[in-house]
Scaffold this motif. Structure first.
Motif, PDB file in Angstrom:
ATOM      1  N   UNK A   1       0.842  -1.180   0.000  1.00 53.82           N
ATOM      2  CA  UNK A   1       0.000   0.000   0.000  1.00 53.82           C
ATOM      3  C   UNK A   1       0.887   1.243   0.000  1.00 53.82           C
ATOM      4  N   UNK A   2       0.718   2.101  -0.975  1.00 55.82           N
ATOM      5  CA  UNK A   2       1.565   3.282  -1.095  1.00 55.82           C
ATOM      6  C   UNK A   2       1.322   4.267   0.033  1.00 55.82           C
ATOM      7  N   UNK A   3       0.123   4.261   0.600  1.00 56.09           N
ATOM      8  CA  UNK A   3      -0.230   5.265   1.592  1.00 56.09           C
ATOM      9  C   UNK A   3      -0.286   4.702   2.993  1.00 56.09           C
ATOM     10  N   UNK A   4      -0.208   3.406   3.157  1.00 58.93           N
ATOM     11  CA  UNK A   4      -0.256   2.768   4.467  1.00 58.93           C
ATOM     12  C   UNK A   4      -1.506   3.167   5.244  1.00 58.93           C
ATOM     13  N   UNK A   5      -2.594   3.349   4.550  1.00 57.97           N
ATOM     14  CA  UNK A   5      -3.883   3.628   5.180  1.00 57.97           C
ATOM     15  C   UNK A   5      -4.901   2.775   4.447  1.00 57.97           C
ATOM     16  N   UNK A   6      -5.864   2.235   5.193  1.00 65.75           N
ATOM     17  CA  UNK A   6      -6.806   1.281   4.637  1.00 65.75           C
ATOM     18  C   UNK A   6      -8.239   1.747   4.799  1.00 65.75           C
ATOM     19  N   UNK A   7      -9.073   1.381   3.836  1.00 66.88           N
ATOM     20  CA  UNK A   7     -10.490   1.671   3.926  1.00 66.88           C
ATOM     21  C   UNK A   7     -11.206   0.604   4.732  1.00 66.88           C
ATOM     22  N   UNK A   8     -12.535   0.549   4.587  1.00 68.03           N
ATOM     23  CA  UNK A   8     -13.343  -0.404   5.354  1.00 68.03           C
ATOM     24  C   UNK A   8     -13.203  -1.832   4.833  1.00 68.03           C
TER      25      UNK A   8
END
Length: 124
Positions: A109-116
């Protein structure tokens, strides 16, 4: 920055099919490589598939899904898909989409943040 929303999960029997969608907002969707990841209960999140930034771009798959899953994207609709065929109980997981970058032999993951995410449950 692109915002992502996954959908299409559900409960299906082993051998069945599902198609997941990842809808993106923002004008820069077509500039990102995109990917799918999944996290099964009690396990770490793992890479599933990735696709280069252009529609019909180069695709990459984890060995566990190769030949059964197909990743695609429609940049005109700012949407990415994961067609999942011949599903197995071990495919049960929450599936996430993300903008991705290459990481060794895989992708992250390029942003290291995940959705639901969207839950896929395969019954045997």
């Amino acid at each position: 920055q692109v915002q992502l929303v996954e959908s299409g999960g559900g409960l299906v029997q082993a051998g069945g099919n599902l198609r997941l969608s990842c809808a993106a907002s923002g004008r820069t969707f077509s500039t990102y490589a995109m990917g799918w990841f999944r996290q099964a209960p009690g396990k770490e999140r793992e890479f599933v598939a990735a696709i280069s930034f252009w529609s019909g771009g180069t695709t990459y798959y984890a060995d566990s899904v190769k030949g059964r899953f197909t990743i695609s994207r429609d940049n005109a609709k700012s949407t990415m898909y994961l067609q999942m065929n011949s599903l197995k109980p071990e495919d049960t997981a929450v599936y996430y989409c993300a903008t991705v970058v290459r990481s060794g032999d895989s992708w992250r993951n390029a942003l290291d943040a995940w959705g639901q995410g969207t839950l896929v449950t395969i019954s045997s």
